[in-house]
Scaffold this active site. Sequence first.
Site, PDB file in Angstrom:
ATOM      1  N   LYS A 153       0.827  -1.216   0.000  1.00 13.04           N
ATOM      2  CA  LYS A 153       0.000   0.000   0.000  1.00 13.04           C
ATOM      3  C   LYS A 153       0.860   1.265   0.000  1.00 13.04           C
ATOM      4  O   LYS A 153       0.738   2.126   0.881  1.00 13.04           O
ATOM      5  CB  LYS A 153      -0.956   0.008   1.201  1.00 13.04           C
ATOM      6  CG  LYS A 153      -1.889  -1.189   1.283  1.00 13.04           C
ATOM      7  CD  LYS A 153      -2.833  -1.057   2.476  1.00 13.04           C
ATOM      8  CE  LYS A 153      -3.765  -2.247   2.607  1.00 13.04           C
ATOM      9  NZ  LYS A 153      -3.062  -3.474   3.071  1.00 13.04           N
ATOM     10  N   PHE A 154       1.702   1.405  -1.008  1.00 12.97           N
ATOM     11  CA  PHE A 154       2.587   2.564  -1.070  1.00 12.97           C
ATOM     12  C   PHE A 154       1.788   3.868  -1.093  1.00 12.97           C
ATOM     13  O   PHE A 154       0.795   3.993  -1.811  1.00 12.97           O
ATOM     14  CB  PHE A 154       3.484   2.481  -2.309  1.00 12.97           C
ATOM     15  CG  PHE A 154       4.424   1.305  -2.300  1.00 12.97           C
ATOM     16  CD1 PHE A 154       5.268   1.075  -1.226  1.00 12.97           C
ATOM     17  CD2 PHE A 154       4.458   0.420  -3.372  1.00 12.97           C
ATOM     18  CE1 PHE A 154       6.143  -0.002  -1.217  1.00 12.97           C
ATOM     19  CE2 PHE A 154       5.326  -0.663  -3.376  1.00 12.97           C
ATOM     20  CZ  PHE A 154       6.168  -0.876  -2.298  1.00 12.97           C
ATOM     21  N   HIS A 155       2.234   4.840  -0.314  1.00  8.67           N
ATOM     22  CA  HIS A 155       1.580   6.151  -0.225  1.00  8.67           C
ATOM     23  C   HIS A 155       2.663   7.156   0.135  1.00  8.67           C
ATOM     24  O   HIS A 155       3.065   7.257   1.294  1.00  8.67           O
ATOM     25  CB  HIS A 155       0.493   6.106   0.854  1.00  8.67           C
ATOM     26  CG  HIS A 155      -0.344   7.346   0.924  1.00  8.67           C
ATOM     27  ND1 HIS A 155      -1.517   7.402   1.630  1.00  8.67           N
ATOM     28  CD2 HIS A 155      -0.198   8.567   0.374  1.00  8.67           C
ATOM     29  CE1 HIS A 155      -2.052   8.603   1.522  1.00  8.67           C
ATOM     30  NE2 HIS A 155      -1.264   9.328   0.763  1.00  8.67           N
ATOM     31  N   PRO A 190       5.229  11.364  -5.326  1.00  6.80           N
ATOM     32  CA  PRO A 190       5.203  10.587  -6.573  1.00  6.80           C
ATOM     33  C   PRO A 190       6.506   9.877  -6.908  1.00  6.80           C
ATOM     34  O   PRO A 190       6.495   8.701  -7.291  1.00  6.80           O
ATOM     35  CB  PRO A 190       4.842  11.646  -7.621  1.00  6.80           C
ATOM     36  CG  PRO A 190       4.000  12.631  -6.872  1.00  6.80           C
ATOM     37  CD  PRO A 190       4.622  12.706  -5.502  1.00  6.80           C
ATOM     38  N   THR A 233       8.997   8.838  -4.986  1.00  8.54           N
ATOM     39  CA  THR A 233       9.282   7.728  -4.076  1.00  8.54           C
ATOM     40  C   THR A 233       8.358   6.551  -4.341  1.00  8.54           C
ATOM     41  O   THR A 233       8.793   5.388  -4.364  1.00  8.54           O
ATOM     42  CB  THR A 233       9.148   8.195  -2.614  1.00  8.54           C
ATOM     43  OG1 THR A 233      10.084   9.256  -2.378  1.00  8.54           O
ATOM     44  CG2 THR A 233       9.426   7.055  -1.649  1.00  8.54           C
ATOM     45  N   ARG A 278     -14.931 -14.539   3.391  1.00 14.98           N
ATOM     46  CA  ARG A 278     -14.910 -15.643   4.352  1.00 14.98           C
ATOM     47  C   ARG A 278     -15.988 -16.653   4.012  1.00 14.98           C
ATOM     48  O   ARG A 278     -17.152 -16.281   3.860  1.00 14.98           O
ATOM     49  CB  ARG A 278     -15.123 -15.109   5.776  1.00 14.98           C
ATOM     50  CG  ARG A 278     -13.952 -14.278   6.257  1.00 14.98           C
ATOM     51  CD  ARG A 278     -14.180 -13.699   7.643  1.00 14.98           C
ATOM     52  NE  ARG A 278     -12.964 -13.002   8.067  1.00 14.98           N
ATOM     53  CZ  ARG A 278     -11.953 -13.569   8.683  1.00 14.98           C
ATOM     54  NH1 ARG A 278     -11.986 -14.853   8.967  1.00 14.98           N
ATOM     55  NH2 ARG A 278     -10.893 -12.871   9.035  1.00 14.98           N
ATOM     56  N   ARG A 327      -7.452 -16.257   7.373  1.00 10.49           N
ATOM     57  CA  ARG A 327      -7.539 -17.276   8.414  1.00 10.49           C
ATOM     58  C   ARG A 327      -8.421 -18.483   8.091  1.00 10.49           C
ATOM     59  O   ARG A 327      -8.096 -19.598   8.522  1.00 10.49           O
ATOM     60  CB  ARG A 327      -7.969 -16.616   9.730  1.00 10.49           C
ATOM     61  CG  ARG A 327      -6.813 -15.892  10.413  1.00 10.49           C
ATOM     62  CD  ARG A 327      -7.267 -14.969  11.514  1.00 10.49           C
ATOM     63  NE  ARG A 327      -7.834 -13.734  10.962  1.00 10.49           N
ATOM     64  CZ  ARG A 327      -8.099 -12.663  11.690  1.00 10.49           C
ATOM     65  NH1 ARG A 327      -7.880 -12.670  12.997  1.00 10.49           N
ATOM     66  NH2 ARG A 327      -8.585 -11.581  11.130  1.00 10.49           N
TER      67      ARG A 327
END
Length: 245
Positions: A73-75, A78, A80, A192, A222
């Site tokens: 989840k890169f945030h 721009p 980087t 699930r 899980r």
Amino acid sequence: MTSTASSSSRIVTDSPIVVALDYHNRENALAFVDKIDPRDCRLKVGKEMFTLFGPQFVRELQQRGFDIFLDLKFHDIPNTAAHAVAAAADLGVWMVNVHASGGARMMTAAREALLPFGKDAPLLIAVTVLTSMEASDLADLGVTVSPAQYAERLAGLTQKCGLDGVVCSAQEAVRFKQAFGEDFKLVTPGIRPQGSAAGDQRRIMTPEQALAAGVDYMVIGRPVTQSEDPAQTLKTINASLKGHG
């Protein structure tokens, strides 16, 4: 430019299941992985495992034939974010994601960073609204629309930036497919099988319901990783999905 993943070890799967590996211990994670078949699922590696065990852990999973969704989840600014996405592509992952709330310039930079990889580029997906978020959580951030409305707004921005799809809740999938088309991929956590506990995912749905709603890839954790027979659990879910296809 090409990725470093070995194409000879990769096993192609048509299963929509992505198993979330949420382990604190590397040996336990690999022991689980060695019980399942890469023809039956892909694997998701998130922030905790990647921080603990690094790129080499991803390579070990790839050597066992699995496609990897690198869920970091890169945030960031721009430049980087673009370099981070390119590093993920160089690692040979199947899918990588960014936060849509990082904005259009960040998402566009991330997409452009994958152009040199051509057909070897991973799918680039944006996160809209985390499945644990409710309207009250968004209100705390100054967002006054519902989670569904905010997710759709971010999904539209994602498509305009040329990304492959979004992570969204299964409840948004029907509307998103109508709004953004069949080619815009929908990746959904909180899936699930009937009878499983909800855990910390608030907006949940069964695999069969998710498929019917238009979900392309469903993340299951899980119910598979804690199953007494994970290989059989995967085969049972896949069979139920083929029956509804």
